[in-house]
Design a protein around this motif. Structure first.
Motif, PDB file in Angstrom:
ATOM      1  N   HIS A 131       0.845  -1.199   0.000  1.00  0.00           N
ATOM      2  CA  HIS A 131       0.000   0.000   0.000  1.00  0.00           C
ATOM      3  C   HIS A 131       0.881   1.250   0.000  1.00  0.00           C
ATOM      4  O   HIS A 131       1.894   1.311   0.704  1.00  0.00           O
ATOM      5  CB  HIS A 131      -0.927   0.002   1.208  1.00  0.00           C
ATOM      6  N   MET A 133       0.758   5.846  -1.008  1.00  0.00           N
ATOM      7  CA  MET A 133       0.031   7.041  -1.424  1.00  0.00           C
ATOM      8  C   MET A 133       1.047   8.153  -1.674  1.00  0.00           C
ATOM      9  O   MET A 133       1.867   8.466  -0.810  1.00  0.00           O
ATOM     10  CB  MET A 133      -0.993   7.485  -0.383  1.00  0.00           C
ATOM     11  N   SER A 169      -2.131   6.286  -5.721  1.00  0.00           N
ATOM     12  CA  SER A 169      -2.346   5.443  -4.545  1.00  0.00           C
ATOM     13  C   SER A 169      -2.602   4.005  -4.970  1.00  0.00           C
ATOM     14  O   SER A 169      -3.032   3.741  -6.102  1.00  0.00           O
ATOM     15  CB  SER A 169      -3.526   5.974  -3.723  1.00  0.00           C
ATOM     16  N   PRO A 173      -8.320   6.748  -3.158  1.00  0.00           N
ATOM     17  CA  PRO A 173      -8.527   7.347  -1.840  1.00  0.00           C
ATOM     18  C   PRO A 173      -9.904   7.999  -1.710  1.00  0.00           C
ATOM     19  O   PRO A 173     -10.609   8.222  -2.690  1.00  0.00           O
ATOM     20  CB  PRO A 173      -7.404   8.396  -1.751  1.00  0.00           C
ATOM     21  N   HIS A 210      -6.534   6.902   2.710  1.00  0.00           N
ATOM     22  CA  HIS A 210      -6.500   5.569   2.104  1.00  0.00           C
ATOM     23  C   HIS A 210      -7.645   4.733   2.653  1.00  0.00           C
ATOM     24  O   HIS A 210      -7.901   4.730   3.865  1.00  0.00           O
ATOM     25  CB  HIS A 210      -5.153   4.902   2.399  1.00  0.00           C
TER      26      HIS A 210
END
Length: 305
Positions: A131, A133, A169, A173, A210
Motif C-alpha cells: 500500500h 500514497m 495510490s 482514496p 486511504h
C-alpha cells in the motif's frame, strides 16, 4: 475389500508426498517497510537446498524464479538455513507484489494431483499487497495537468473556480474539501465555486485518506484571493499564466529568428571566401627531362611555359 485397498494406496501416496509451506506478512504492507518470506518443508527428507522462490509476473503472465539482487532500494536477499529458505526485502515497493510460491527442483512423482500442471513440488500461493500514497496534486479545470495550481490563487470577482485534487495510490482514496473557519466538509475530489464572491475568499484544504490503511493520509492547502472586477487583467493567476506563456513563446521565436539569420550569414560568407584553384602547372616550368614533362620533339632546355 477393493474399496479398502484403493483407500489404503491413496493414503499411502499422499502420506509419502512432501509438502512445502510458505510464510509471510499477515498485516498490510506499507511502501518502504521490510518484508520477509520463509519456505518450510513438512518432510525432513526433502533437501531445502533444492527449493527456490518464484513470483508471478503480471507483465509476462508467467512464473519466474526470484534471484538475489542488490540495486539501491530494489534489493532482495535470499538466505538458506538447515530447514528453511528465507527471502528478505528491505524496502518493499509496488513492484514487489506477489503472488509468491516455493518450488522444489526435485520431481514429485508421487503427487498425482499436480502432474497435469507441474511435475515439481510447490507450496500454496502467498499474495500480499504493498500500500502506498503519493503527494497530492491540484489542477484547475480547463488547464493541463502539468500546470499545478499555485499556492495563492488570484481570481476576479464573478469567475468560476474548479480545482481537482488527486493522488497516486494503491487504492482509490477518499477525498474531502473544507474551508478554514467554516464547519462544512465536501466529500469530493473536486472543489467547485461558481461565480465566486468576496465571501468565498480564504484558505481551502484537500484531504485524501486511504480506504484500507488509516495511517496513509495526505493534505494540501491553497489560498484563494478574490480581486475586484476593475482589477488589471495581469493581476489574476490566469493573466499571469497568459503573460508567462506569451513571454516564453516570444523568446522562442526570437531565438529561432536569430539562429536563422546567423546560419544564413555564415553560409553566404563561406561562398564569398573561396580562393583560386591551386594549379601547380602555372607556378612551375615544365622541362622535357623533368618528371612532370610533356611529350615534345624539341631538344632545347627552354621552358615550355
Amino acid at each position: 475389500m477393493k474399496v479398502l485397498l484403493v483407500a489404503a494406496v491413496f493414503a499411502l501416496i499422499h502420506g509419502s508426498s512432501a509438502t512445502l509451506l510458505i510464510k509471510g506478512p499477515t498485516q498490510p504492507v506499507l511502501e518502504g517497510e521490510s518484508v520477509t518470506l520463509e519456505c518450510l518443508s513438512s518432510d525432513s527428507e526433502l533437501n531445502i537446498s533444492q527449493v527456490h522462490f518464484e513470483v508471478f509476473s503480471k507483465y509476462m503472465q508467467r512464473w519466474r524464479p526470484v534471484w538475489e539482487r542488490s540495486w539501491c532500494f530494489y534489493a532482495m536477499q535470499i538466505k538458506r538455513t538447515a530447514d528453511s529458505l528465507v527471502l528478505s526485502i528491505p524496502h518493499a515497493g509496488r513492484f514487489y507484489e506477489g503472488p509468491y510460491r516455493c518450488v522444489s527442483d526435485v520431481e514429485n512423482v508421487t503427487d498425482a494431483e499436480n502432474v497435469t500442471e507441474t511435475s515439481y513440488i510447490s507450496s500454496p500461493l502467498l499474495d500480499f499487497k504493498v500500500h502506498y500514497m503519493g503527494e497530492l496534486s491540484l489542477t484547475r479545470e480547463g488547464y493541463t495537468s502539468y500546470l499545478s495550481v499555485p499556492q495563492e490563487l488570484k481570481v476576479r470577482l464573478g469567475d468560476d473556480v474548479v480545482v481537482r485534487c488527486s493522488a497516486s495510490s494503491s487504492e482509490e482514496p477518499f477525498y474531502f474539501w473544507n474551508k478554514d473557519g467554516d464547519d462544512w466538509i465536501l466529500p469530493s475530489s473536486t472543489l467547485t465555486l461558481r461565480k465566486i464572491r468576496a465571501m468565498d475568499e480564504g484558505q481551502y484544504t484537500c484531504m485524501a485518506e486511504h480506504p484500507s490503511v488509516e495511517s496513509l493520509s495526505k493534505k494540501r492547502s491553497i489560498s484563494i484571493t478574490v480581486l475586484s472586477k476593475d482589477a488589471r487583467w495581469y493581476e489574476s493567476s490566469n493573466g499571469r499564466l497568459v503573460l508567462m506563456t506569451s513571454a516564453a513563446a516570444l523568446s522562442l521565436l526570437v531565438f529561432i529568428l536569430s539562429m536563422s539569420v546567423f546560419l544564413c550569414r555564415r553560409a553566404k560568407r563561406a561562398k564569398t571566401c573561396k580562393g583560386p584553384i591551386d594549379d601547380r602547372s602555372q607556378k612551375k616550368p615544365i622541362y622535357k627531362a623533368s618528371v612532370e614533362s610533356l611529350p615534345s620533339t624539341c631538344a632545347d632546355k627552354q621552358p615550355l611555359v
